[in-house]
Design an enzyme around this catalytic site. Structure first.
Site: not given
Length: 294
Positions: A139-140, A143, A213
């Site tokens: 997930h990071e 980003h 998100e």
């Protein structure tokens, strides 16, 4: 890997930059209305330098604000190896990894280009299973792949300045100030200074902060192919008991950049979509992947 372009995310980033001009206009207008023009120019120049610093040195700021400690493979082999493998799958350089000494289970990413970092708390490392940790790291990385943190920094800068002013105002509203008078008047003054900027900056922040998100959740699934693992991680993080205030303050300044929101005096609005909605979307993706594999 084949990373499909998220057109909606790109449009939202452009819209956020356009809307945030209202916040900058409000901030500059209030500065010029409060002090002489020569002083206002200096203040605006300092704010511009602060913004450039926030963008150019976001990784250093993340280290400094969260008290994160850079790690190597020998210290945390699982975290290091997993991040390296996922970064190869996402086709981006492996970012430096840092550990935040905090009981709060959370993670965040910051920076752009070659100046990036992924930070995970010791609480997160103790709490998550291996597949859940992999999903959070993905997930990071999503980003960083989407490069939405820089846009979020630019869009949220006026709101951050105003939130700090509003926080100072809130601290002056005490029982003693009501008796003495002058701290109360200072608080009211700061309130009427910070609130207009905060409200003017709100649309530019909201149009991006929550959607990014969802986009990073989809990116994590594209990297790992395991939507259920991220859904499980979010459920675990959402139900974790709140740690002491000292631990919360370590990541409070980066609330908008964390995988799950934390209580923060710098954020008066929800910067993340409801966790249950994120989990529902991920579970729907799990069902879709199972159907495709049949």
């Amino acid at each position: 890997m084949d990373w499909p372009s998220d057109r909606r995310l790109q449009r939202r980033m452009l819209l956020a930059l356009a809307l945030t001009l209202v916040g900058y206009a409000a901030l500059i207008g209030i500065v010029f209305s409060l002090v002489p023009a020569s002083v206002a120019i200096v203040i605006c120049g300092l704010l511009a330098l602060a913004l450039v610093g926030c963008i150019s040195y976001a990784d250093y700021i993340a280290y400094w604000v969260t008290k994160a400690i850079a790690i190597d493979r020998e210290q945390y082999p699982l975290v290091f190896d997993t991040t390296e493998r996922l970064a190869r799958q996402a086709d981006i350089p492996t970012p430096p990894i840092a550990v935040i000494p905090s009981d709060e289970a959370n993670a965040l990413s910051a920076g752009t280009g070659q100046r990036t970092v992924i930070c995970v708390t010791t609480g997160l490392l103790r709490t998550l299973e291996d597949d859940e940790l992999e999903a959070v790291l993905a997930h990071e990385l999503a980003h960083l792949k989407n490069d939405d943190s820089t846009v979020m920094t630019v869009a949220g800068f006026p709101m951050t300045v105003s939130a700090i002013v509003l926080s100072m105002a809130g601290r002056s509203f005490t029982t003693v100030s009501f008796f003495l008078g002058w701290p109360l008047w200072i608080g009211l003054y700061l309130l009427f200074v910070g609130l207009p900027v905060y409200l003017a900056s709100l649309p530019g922040t909201l149009v991006l902060s929550r959607y990014r998100e969802y986009a990073a959740d989809r990116g994590a699934v594209a990297i790992t192919g395991k939507p259920f693992a991220l859904a499980s991680a979010l459920a675990t993080l959402h139900t974790e008991p709140a740690p002491p205030d000292t631990d919360l303050r370590r990541v409070a300044g980066f609330n908008a950049f964390c995988i799950v929101p934390t209580d923060s005096m710098f954020s008066l609005i929800a910067t993340h979509p409801p966790t249950h909605r994120r989990i529902r979307r991920l579970r729907e993706q799990t069902v879709e992947l199972e159907r495709e594999s049949e």
